[in-house]
Design a protein around this motif. Structure first.
Motif, PDB file in Angstrom:
ATOM      1  N   UNK A  49       0.913  -1.051   0.018  1.00 19.88           N
ATOM      2  CA  UNK A  49       0.086   0.066  -0.016  1.00 19.88           C
ATOM      3  C   UNK A  49       0.864   1.500   0.029  1.00 19.88           C
ATOM      4  N   UNK A  50       0.132   2.367   0.080  1.00 23.75           N
ATOM      5  CA  UNK A  50       0.799   3.496  -0.316  1.00 23.75           C
ATOM      6  C   UNK A  50       0.350   4.658   0.725  1.00 23.75           C
ATOM      7  N   UNK A  51       0.955   5.603   1.315  1.00 22.04           N
ATOM      8  CA  UNK A  51       0.293   6.783   1.706  1.00 22.04           C
ATOM      9  C   UNK A  51       1.154   8.016   1.329  1.00 22.04           C
ATOM     10  N   UNK A  52       0.281   9.118   0.922  1.00 25.12           N
ATOM     11  CA  UNK A  52       0.986  10.151   0.005  1.00 25.12           C
ATOM     12  C   UNK A  52       0.516  11.453   0.947  1.00 25.12           C
ATOM     13  N   UNK A  53       1.140  12.552   0.521  1.00 24.91           N
ATOM     14  CA  UNK A  53       0.597  14.059   1.025  1.00 24.91           C
ATOM     15  C   UNK A  53       0.676  14.931  -0.327  1.00 24.91           C
ATOM     16  N   UNK A  54      -0.268  15.989  -0.341  1.00 25.78           N
ATOM     17  CA  UNK A  54      -0.414  16.976  -1.318  1.00 25.78           C
ATOM     18  C   UNK A  54       0.524  18.042  -0.488  1.00 25.78           C
ATOM     19  N   UNK A  61      -1.233  20.044   2.400  1.00 24.70           N
ATOM     20  CA  UNK A  61      -2.854  20.423   1.806  1.00 24.70           C
ATOM     21  C   UNK A  61      -3.977  19.286   2.009  1.00 24.70           C
ATOM     22  N   UNK A  62      -3.370  18.001   1.781  1.00 27.17           N
ATOM     23  CA  UNK A  62      -3.975  16.825   1.901  1.00 27.17           C
ATOM     24  C   UNK A  62      -3.495  15.749   1.902  1.00 27.17           C
ATOM     25  N   UNK A  63      -4.104  14.588   1.998  1.00 32.39           N
ATOM     26  CA  UNK A  63      -3.358  13.343   2.035  1.00 32.39           C
ATOM     27  C   UNK A  63      -4.344  12.059   1.485  1.00 32.39           C
ATOM     28  N   UNK A  64      -3.575  10.862   0.983  1.00 32.37           N
ATOM     29  CA  UNK A  64      -4.436  10.141   0.418  1.00 32.37           C
ATOM     30  C   UNK A  64      -3.622   8.702   0.913  1.00 32.37           C
ATOM     31  N   UNK A  65      -4.516   7.497   0.947  1.00 27.65           N
ATOM     32  CA  UNK A  65      -4.042   6.221   1.360  1.00 27.65           C
ATOM     33  C   UNK A  65      -4.661   5.295   0.268  1.00 27.65           C
ATOM     34  N   UNK A  66      -3.781   4.434  -0.338  1.00 27.83           N
ATOM     35  CA  UNK A  66      -4.274   3.460  -1.105  1.00 27.83           C
ATOM     36  C   UNK A  66      -3.687   2.156  -0.751  1.00 27.83           C
ATOM     37  N   UNK A  67      -4.358   1.051  -1.610  1.00 27.13           N
ATOM     38  CA  UNK A  67      -4.034  -0.307  -1.450  1.00 27.13           C
ATOM     39  C   UNK A  67      -4.972  -1.227  -1.986  1.00 27.13           C
ATOM     40  N   UNK A 105      -2.377   2.734  -9.042  1.00 27.16           N
ATOM     41  CA  UNK A 105      -3.134   1.339  -9.119  1.00 27.16           C
ATOM     42  C   UNK A 105      -2.945   0.855 -10.230  1.00 27.16           C
ATOM     43  N   UNK A 106      -2.963   1.828 -11.515  1.00 34.99           N
ATOM     44  CA  UNK A 106      -2.685   1.466 -12.997  1.00 34.99           C
ATOM     45  C   UNK A 106      -1.297   0.975 -13.204  1.00 34.99           C
ATOM     46  N   UNK A 107      -0.362   1.495 -12.556  1.00 36.46           N
ATOM     47  CA  UNK A 107       0.903   0.861 -12.678  1.00 36.46           C
ATOM     48  C   UNK A 107       1.131  -0.416 -12.075  1.00 36.46           C
ATOM     49  N   UNK A 108       0.635  -0.444 -11.002  1.00 34.09           N
ATOM     50  CA  UNK A 108       0.654  -1.890  -9.990  1.00 34.09           C
ATOM     51  C   UNK A 108       0.019  -2.834 -10.663  1.00 34.09           C
ATOM     52  N   UNK A 109      -0.793  -2.704 -11.738  1.00 39.12           N
ATOM     53  CA  UNK A 109      -1.454  -3.673 -12.503  1.00 39.12           C
ATOM     54  C   UNK A 109      -3.026  -4.216 -11.971  1.00 39.12           C
TER      55      UNK A 109
END
Length: 161
Positions: A49-54, A61-67, A105-109
């Motif tokens: 998974x991955x967590x990012x910040x803008x 300014x914001x944040x996201x998590x994905x997995x 997500x696309x890059x990870x297939x």
């Protein structure tokens, strides 16, 4: 604005964003008594998974998590969550975070991305996701207790890649 990987020192700015969103009880089905420690464990994704910040300069300014949305037979579908600081909304932060998550997500297939619980009255998010190619594939009626509107639905939204 730049989107980059979350670093532990970002938590001092990420937690107030999460805290404000969760305490408002309008857009996320998280416990409003969520502690900073519990939030960290829930929001900061372990690989793969991955967590990012803008960020704008040093300001988050914001944040996201994905997995992965679900393990095993559902592991070909990704998911993500996004939160933006109140004073940064309407400036494209959410859109940038969403596009970043879709690209990841696309890059990870992954075969697609699913959002499990989008509050139907969160019109800004619903419209953003629709603009980015998501569709509402179902709504659970009355599944979310909004503080002002009472019970409202939770959308399941999906985009196939």
């Amino acid at each position: 604005m730049q989107i980059r990987e979350f670093a532990s020192q970002d938590w001092a700015q990420v937690w107030p964003i999460i805290e404000a969103v969760v305490r408002a009880q309008e857009t996320f089905p998280y416990d409003p008594a969520l502690s900073a420690d519990d939030a960290y464990g829930m929001w900061v994704e372990a690989p793969p998974g991955r967590t990012v910040v803008a960020v704008d300069g040093d300001r988050v300014l914001g944040t996201a998590k994905m997995g992965t949305n679900r393990p095993g037979p559902g592991s070909h579908v990704a998911t993500a969550s996004f939160m933006v600081a109140a004073d940064a909304r309407g400036r494209g932060v959410g859109t940038a975070l969403c596009r970043d998550a879709l690209g990841w997500a696309r890059r990870r297939g992954y075969a697609g991305m699913q959002f499990n619980a989008v509050v139907e009255t969160n019109r800004a998010a619903v419209e953003l996701y629709r603009r980015e190619g998501f569709a509402v594939v179902g709504t659970v009626p009355g599944a979310f207790r909004h503080p002002a509107l009472g019970r409202v639905g939770l959308h399941v939204m999906y985009q196939e890649f």
